[in-house]
Design a protein around this motif. Structure first.
Motif, PDB file in Angstrom:
ATOM      1  N   TYR A  67       0.833  -1.207   0.000  1.00  7.22           N
ATOM      2  CA  TYR A  67       0.000   0.000   0.000  1.00  7.22           C
ATOM      3  C   TYR A  67       0.868   1.259   0.000  1.00  7.22           C
ATOM      4  O   TYR A  67       0.520   2.262  -0.627  1.00  7.22           O
ATOM      5  N   LYS A  68       2.003   1.198   0.690  1.00  5.15           N
ATOM      6  CA  LYS A  68       2.917   2.343   0.737  1.00  5.15           C
ATOM      7  C   LYS A  68       3.362   2.727  -0.674  1.00  5.15           C
ATOM      8  O   LYS A  68       3.450   3.908  -1.017  1.00  5.15           O
ATOM      9  N   THR A  69       3.642   1.733  -1.508  1.00  5.77           N
ATOM     10  CA  THR A  69       4.055   1.979  -2.899  1.00  5.77           C
ATOM     11  C   THR A  69       2.956   2.687  -3.670  1.00  5.77           C
ATOM     12  O   THR A  69       3.216   3.625  -4.439  1.00  5.77           O
ATOM     13  N   VAL A  70       1.722   2.264  -3.463  1.00  4.71           N
ATOM     14  CA  VAL A  70       0.575   2.876  -4.144  1.00  4.71           C
ATOM     15  C   VAL A  70       0.415   4.329  -3.702  1.00  4.71           C
ATOM     16  O   VAL A  70       0.229   5.231  -4.530  1.00  4.71           O
ATOM     17  N   ALA A  71       0.495   4.579  -2.393  1.00  6.24           N
ATOM     18  CA  ALA A  71       0.305   5.925  -1.855  1.00  6.24           C
ATOM     19  C   ALA A  71       1.379   6.887  -2.352  1.00  6.24           C
ATOM     20  O   ALA A  71       1.083   8.031  -2.718  1.00  6.24           O
TER      21      ALA A  71
END
Length: 413
Positions: free
Chosen positions: A74-78
């Motif tokens: 999710y960090k990559t997406v954000a």
């Protein structure tokens, strides 16, 4: 502030319609009272509410589904979604600013503005849980469920220290009841999306749709992206963002990846149009909700929302063709991209609104279009040319406006 309110609430709610209904009930009447038209006030709330689902660090529920489907954290997406989301809201901010200048709208009287200290003290119990959620998600790479549990616990604990609105057992129970009532909407959307996904997989329709996009687009990536956009908007009409994204990811993502679009960029492309379908006529659910509050024709609000949310239609093409817009780091690429993002957003707002300090000329609007084409590319030379061209046009117009203002004062004196 209506844009900011809609954006923050939209990140948490994940539903553009719920966002409009919650924040629009007080932001739309306030905008109308200040002098904005009913059509414009409704459109601002609809566009701001829709953008919350693509704005990090929380984004809507669909972002968590995206991370799972794309196979990334999710960090990559954000992080990847940050620059495009800032461009979306910066363009909207500038359009609202230009509208207020055009109409001569003044600030809210100071006596009507709440005291900052009291408001902040009352709101701290809502700010800290948000911080807990972000720290656990982005700092400790915790699972979304675990981060949500600790965030909920923090708001309950802090609620006991609020003397004006103290937490008690009744409020905790009411909170659980309200949450349980809202869950079926997400569950139903995911369940129905699962049925559609199963139909796509078992019948081979998803594969055929992917082949259709690839074959019709040929080697032209722009044409393939336009076809994908149209299909995504049609599939997403009237659906919640999460359901719309799941359907589009199943049917269209393989085709985009096949024509050379990076996997994360392809999924974000689909998430944008799954979200933006909420303001796209004829079935613009967020615009319809805003129109009912603004007491205005829904189609008028819908088309104005498309105008104000134009960045949402352009940005997916930008990062699908130029993945630099999904990159953030301590390097020259990020610096160039961020400067270009600001220039492109300002130029797009002026181009669509047709206003700078006064009504923009045809030549100035053409210059803005050229600036967007130049600055949006990955090359340093093209970006620099766009920056310089926009800077010369913008500051020359500001200089002219100040000169005219001084001349008017001298005539009055």
């Amino acid at each position: 502030m209506a844009v900011v309110t809609s954006g923050f609430f939209g990140m948490i709610s994940g539903s553009a319609v719920a966002n409009v209904a919650s924040t629009g009930s007080f932001t739309i009447p306030l905008m109308k009272r200040q002098g904005y038209s009913k059509r414009f006030a409704g459109a601002v709330t609809a566009v701001g509410s829709t953008g919350g689902q693509i704005m990090p660090p929380i984004m809507g529920a669909a972002a968590f589904v995206l991370a799972d489907v794309a196979g990334v954290g999710y960090k990559t997406v954000a992080v990847a979604a940050f620059i495009p989301a800032v461009m979306y809201y910066l363009t909207l901010f500038k359009m609202v600013d230009l509208e207020s200048v055009k109409l001569g709208i003044k600030a809210i009287p100071p006596e009507e503005v709440p005291e900052l200290k009291g408001t902040f003290t009352q709101s701290i119990k809502l700010i800290v849980p948000l911080g807990v959620l972000l720290v656990l998600l982005l700092g400790f790479n915790s699972t979304p469920m675990m981060a949500a549990i600790w965030s909920i616990l923090s708001i309950i604990v802090l609620g006991f220290f609020d003397s004006k609105d103290r937490m008690n057992l009744e409020k905790i129970i009411n909170g659980f009841v309200a949450t349980t009532r809202s869950m079926p909407q997400v569950v139903a959307a995911c369940a129905c999306s699962g049925i559609v996904t199963g139909v796509f997989a078992l019948t081979g329709l998803g594969l055929k749709l992917s082949h259709f996009i690839v074959n019709l687009g040929g080697n032209n990536i722009l044409l393939s992206l336009i076809l994908a956009m149209l299909i995504c908007i049609v599939l997403g009409m009237g659906l919640p963002t999460t359901a719309s994204y799941i359907i589009c990811a199943t049917a269209i993502a393989p085709a985009l990846i096949q024509i050379g679009v990076p996997s994360l960029a392809a999924h974000l492309f689909l998430l944008y149009f799954a979200s933006i379908s909420a303001i796209t006529p004829p079935v613009a659910v967020a615009s319809y909700a805003a129109a009912s509050i603004a007491d205005e024709n829904a189609m008028k609000v819908g088309w104005t929302a498309v105008k104000l949310g134009i960045a949402g239609f352009i940005l997916p093409f930008t990062f699908a063709i130029n993945p630099d817009y999904l990159h953030i780091g301590l390097d020259i690429t990020t610096f160039i991209t961020m400067i270009s993002a600001i220039v492109v957003s300002m130029a797009a707002a002026i181009l669509i609104q047709g206003y700078i300090e006064k009504k923009a000329t045809i030549i100035e609007r053409i210059i803005c279009a050229v600036v967007i084409v130049l600055a949006i590319q990955s090359g340093l030379i093209q970006s620099l040319a766009g920056w310089v061209l926009f800077g010369v046009m913008y500051f020359f117009r500001r200089y002219q406006a100040k000169k005219e203002e001084r001349s008017e004062k001298e005539v009055v004196n």
